[in-house]
Design a protein around this motif. Structure first.
Motif, PDB file in Angstrom:
ATOM      1  N   UNK A   1     -62.649 -76.579   1.052  1.00  0.00           N
ATOM      2  CA  UNK A   1     -62.220 -75.286   0.492  1.00  0.00           C
ATOM      3  C   UNK A   1     -61.269 -75.503  -0.684  1.00  0.00           C
ATOM      4  N   UNK A   2     -60.333 -76.435  -0.507  1.00  0.00           N
ATOM      5  CA  UNK A   2     -59.355 -76.711  -1.562  1.00  0.00           C
ATOM      6  C   UNK A   2     -60.054 -77.241  -2.819  1.00  0.00           C
ATOM      7  N   UNK A   3     -61.030 -78.149  -2.635  1.00  0.00           N
ATOM      8  CA  UNK A   3     -61.720 -78.718  -3.796  1.00  0.00           C
ATOM      9  C   UNK A   3     -62.510 -77.629  -4.531  1.00  0.00           C
ATOM     10  N   UNK A   4     -63.142 -76.699  -3.782  1.00  0.00           N
ATOM     11  CA  UNK A   4     -63.874 -75.610  -4.433  1.00  0.00           C
ATOM     12  C   UNK A   4     -62.924 -74.736  -5.250  1.00  0.00           C
ATOM     13  N   UNK A   5     -61.779 -74.393  -4.661  1.00  0.00           N
ATOM     14  CA  UNK A   5     -60.799 -73.575  -5.373  1.00  0.00           C
ATOM     15  C   UNK A   5     -60.223 -74.329  -6.570  1.00  0.00           C
ATOM     16  N   UNK A   6     -60.018 -75.630  -6.394  1.00  0.00           N
ATOM     17  CA  UNK A   6     -59.464 -76.454  -7.480  1.00  0.00           C
ATOM     18  C   UNK A   6     -60.440 -76.500  -8.655  1.00  0.00           C
ATOM     19  N   UNK A   7     -61.723 -76.666  -8.353  1.00  0.00           N
ATOM     20  CA  UNK A   7     -62.724 -76.702  -9.420  1.00  0.00           C
ATOM     21  C   UNK A   7     -62.854 -75.342 -10.107  1.00  0.00           C
ATOM     22  N   UNK A   8     -62.613 -74.262  -9.370  1.00  0.00           N
ATOM     23  CA  UNK A   8     -62.666 -72.927  -9.949  1.00  0.00           C
ATOM     24  C   UNK A   8     -61.390 -72.628 -10.736  1.00  0.00           C
ATOM     25  N   UNK A   9     -60.339 -73.429 -10.570  1.00  0.00           N
ATOM     26  CA  UNK A   9     -59.080 -73.238 -11.306  1.00  0.00           C
ATOM     27  C   UNK A   9     -58.164 -72.233 -10.650  1.00  0.00           C
ATOM     28  N   UNK A  10     -58.272 -72.034  -9.354  1.00  0.00           N
ATOM     29  CA  UNK A  10     -57.464 -71.043  -8.651  1.00  0.00           C
ATOM     30  C   UNK A  10     -56.232 -71.639  -7.978  1.00  0.00           C
ATOM     31  N   UNK A  11     -56.143 -72.943  -7.860  1.00  0.00           N
ATOM     32  CA  UNK A  11     -54.982 -73.540  -7.189  1.00  0.00           C
ATOM     33  C   UNK A  11     -53.856 -73.761  -8.197  1.00  0.00           C
ATOM     34  N   UNK A  12     -52.630 -73.895  -7.687  1.00  0.00           N
ATOM     35  CA  UNK A  12     -51.471 -74.127  -8.552  1.00  0.00           C
ATOM     36  C   UNK A  12     -51.623 -75.419  -9.339  1.00  0.00           C
ATOM     37  N   UNK A  13     -52.119 -76.430  -8.673  1.00  0.00           N
ATOM     38  CA  UNK A  13     -52.288 -77.731  -9.329  1.00  0.00           C
ATOM     39  C   UNK A  13     -53.328 -77.630 -10.449  1.00  0.00           C
ATOM     40  N   UNK A  14     -54.407 -76.900 -10.210  1.00  0.00           N
ATOM     41  CA  UNK A  14     -55.438 -76.740 -11.234  1.00  0.00           C
ATOM     42  C   UNK A  14     -54.886 -75.974 -12.430  1.00  0.00           C
ATOM     43  N   UNK A  15     -54.100 -74.914 -12.157  1.00  0.00           N
ATOM     44  CA  UNK A  15     -53.494 -74.139 -13.248  1.00  0.00           C
ATOM     45  C   UNK A  15     -52.555 -75.013 -14.073  1.00  0.00           C
ATOM     46  N   UNK A  16     -51.756 -75.847 -13.387  1.00  0.00           N
ATOM     47  CA  UNK A  16     -50.837 -76.735 -14.107  1.00  0.00           C
ATOM     48  C   UNK A  16     -51.617 -77.747 -14.950  1.00  0.00           C
ATOM     49  N   UNK A  17     -52.709 -78.264 -14.394  1.00  0.00           N
ATOM     50  CA  UNK A  17     -53.534 -79.225 -15.131  1.00  0.00           C
ATOM     51  C   UNK A  17     -54.149 -78.575 -16.375  1.00  0.00           C
ATOM     52  N   UNK A  18     -54.656 -77.352 -16.216  1.00  0.00           N
ATOM     53  CA  UNK A  18     -55.254 -76.657 -17.351  1.00  0.00           C
ATOM     54  C   UNK A  18     -54.225 -76.364 -18.435  1.00  0.00           C
ATOM     55  N   UNK A  19     -53.009 -75.968 -18.037  1.00  0.00           N
ATOM     56  CA  UNK A  19     -51.943 -75.711 -19.009  1.00  0.00           C
ATOM     57  C   UNK A  19     -51.587 -76.999 -19.750  1.00  0.00           C
ATOM     58  N   UNK A  20     -51.488 -78.085 -19.007  1.00  0.00           N
ATOM     59  CA  UNK A  20     -51.185 -79.380 -19.629  1.00  0.00           C
ATOM     60  C   UNK A  20     -52.283 -79.786 -20.619  1.00  0.00           C
ATOM     61  N   UNK A  21     -53.527 -79.549 -20.244  1.00  0.00           N
ATOM     62  CA  UNK A  21     -54.649 -79.870 -21.137  1.00  0.00           C
ATOM     63  C   UNK A  21     -54.609 -79.015 -22.406  1.00  0.00           C
ATOM     64  N   UNK A  22     -54.256 -77.738 -22.252  1.00  0.00           N
ATOM     65  CA  UNK A  22     -54.172 -76.858 -23.425  1.00  0.00           C
ATOM     66  C   UNK A  22     -53.085 -77.356 -24.380  1.00  0.00           C
ATOM     67  N   UNK A  23     -51.946 -77.761 -23.858  1.00  0.00           N
ATOM     68  CA  UNK A  23     -50.857 -78.290 -24.697  1.00  0.00           C
ATOM     69  C   UNK A  23     -51.312 -79.551 -25.420  1.00  0.00           C
ATOM     70  N   UNK A  24     -51.995 -80.430 -24.692  1.00  0.00           N
ATOM     71  CA  UNK A  24     -52.474 -81.682 -25.307  1.00  0.00           C
ATOM     72  C   UNK A  24     -53.493 -81.385 -26.398  1.00  0.00           C
ATOM     73  N   UNK A  25     -54.384 -80.391 -26.191  1.00  0.00           N
ATOM     74  CA  UNK A  25     -55.376 -80.024 -27.214  1.00  0.00           C
ATOM     75  C   UNK A  25     -54.680 -79.525 -28.477  1.00  0.00           C
ATOM     76  N   UNK A  26     -53.664 -78.674 -28.283  1.00  0.00           N
ATOM     77  CA  UNK A  26     -52.923 -78.155 -29.445  1.00  0.00           C
ATOM     78  C   UNK A  26     -52.254 -79.294 -30.204  1.00  0.00           C
ATOM     79  N   UNK A  27     -51.627 -80.214 -29.476  1.00  0.00           N
ATOM     80  CA  UNK A  27     -50.962 -81.341 -30.136  1.00  0.00           C
ATOM     81  C   UNK A  27     -51.968 -82.179 -30.917  1.00  0.00           C
ATOM     82  N   UNK A  28     -53.122 -82.400 -30.340  1.00  0.00           N
ATOM     83  CA  UNK A  28     -54.146 -83.199 -31.025  1.00  0.00           C
ATOM     84  C   UNK A  28     -54.674 -82.471 -32.266  1.00  0.00           C
ATOM     85  N   UNK A  29     -54.872 -81.137 -32.157  1.00  0.00           N
ATOM     86  CA  UNK A  29     -55.334 -80.365 -33.313  1.00  0.00           C
ATOM     87  C   UNK A  29     -54.302 -80.425 -34.443  1.00  0.00           C
ATOM     88  N   UNK A  30     -53.007 -80.271 -34.079  1.00  0.00           N
ATOM     89  CA  UNK A  30     -51.947 -80.344 -35.084  1.00  0.00           C
ATOM     90  C   UNK A  30     -51.905 -81.727 -35.730  1.00  0.00           C
TER      91      UNK A  30
END
Length: 195
Positions: free
Chosen positions: A135-164
């Motif tokens: 259940x946790x892995x399904x929610x994690x892959x869907x981006x509903x867990x706290x850890x998944x949200x933190x990972x996605x936010x971190x990835x967005x920051x890294x993408x912005x830094x790379x674009x800059x």
């Protein structure tokens, strides 16, 4: 035999007294190939005679079983008991033990599968852990867990830094090309004026 002198014999049945030692200190005796062959032949003959006796007894038992089956009193238990090898005094004296339960062999087709088997506590907990992890892995892959949200936010920051960083590199490259073109143009004018 004098004291301190070792005694050796080719006969393995000879036992020397007067010396106490462990089993590892004794003299080794080896069986000759002829003796091994003789033992194997004797063993084969013994097995043949046992089989013949068993066949003779089996024929006599089969005759009585056929009579019993015709009378309707035969059962599988009596078959097992007749063919079971009797050890020790059991062959001489027939003992009926009411507490002894003969184990019956079950065929795979006869075994009925139970619908729901009772699980132990550990087995239940293990199954629950596996289901929770799935259940946790399904929610994690869907981006509903706290850890998944933190990972996605971190990835967005890294993408912005790379674009800059890519944008800055592009600007620096364009600036460098412009500077080189300007220096080349200045050299070109300077070289034309000298001619």
């Amino acid at each position: 035999m004098p004291k301190g002198e070792l005694a050796y014999s080719n006969d393995p049945n000879v036992i020397f007294s007067g010396r106490k030692g462990g089993h590892k200190g004794r003299m080794r005796t080896y069986t000759s190939p002829e003796e091994i062959d003789a033992q194997m032949k004797a063993e084969k003959e013994r097995k043949k005679t046992e089989q013949e006796e068993a066949e003779e007894e089996g024929a006599a038992v089969n005759d009585t079983q056929i009579d019993d089956k015709q009378a309707g009193s035969g059962s599988e238990d009596s078959d097992d008991e007749c063919f079971r090898r009797r050890n020790g005094v059991e062959g001489l004296i027939e003992i009926e033990n009411p507490n002894r339960v003969a184990q019956k062999t079950k065929k795979v087709t006869d075994i009925e599968l139970e619908g729901q088997k009772q699980l132990s506590r550990r087995e239940r907990e293990e199954i629950e852990k596996q289901k929770a992890k799935e259940r946790y892995m399904k929610m994690h892959l869907a981006g509903k867990t706290d850890q998944a949200k933190a990972d996605l936010a971190r990835l967005a920051i890294i993408r912005k830094q790379r674009e800059e960083a890519a944008r800055k590199k592009e600007e620096e490259r364009k600036a460098k090309e412009a500077a080189q073109a300007a220096t080349a143009a200045a050299k070109g004018l300077h070289s034309l004026s000298l001619k």
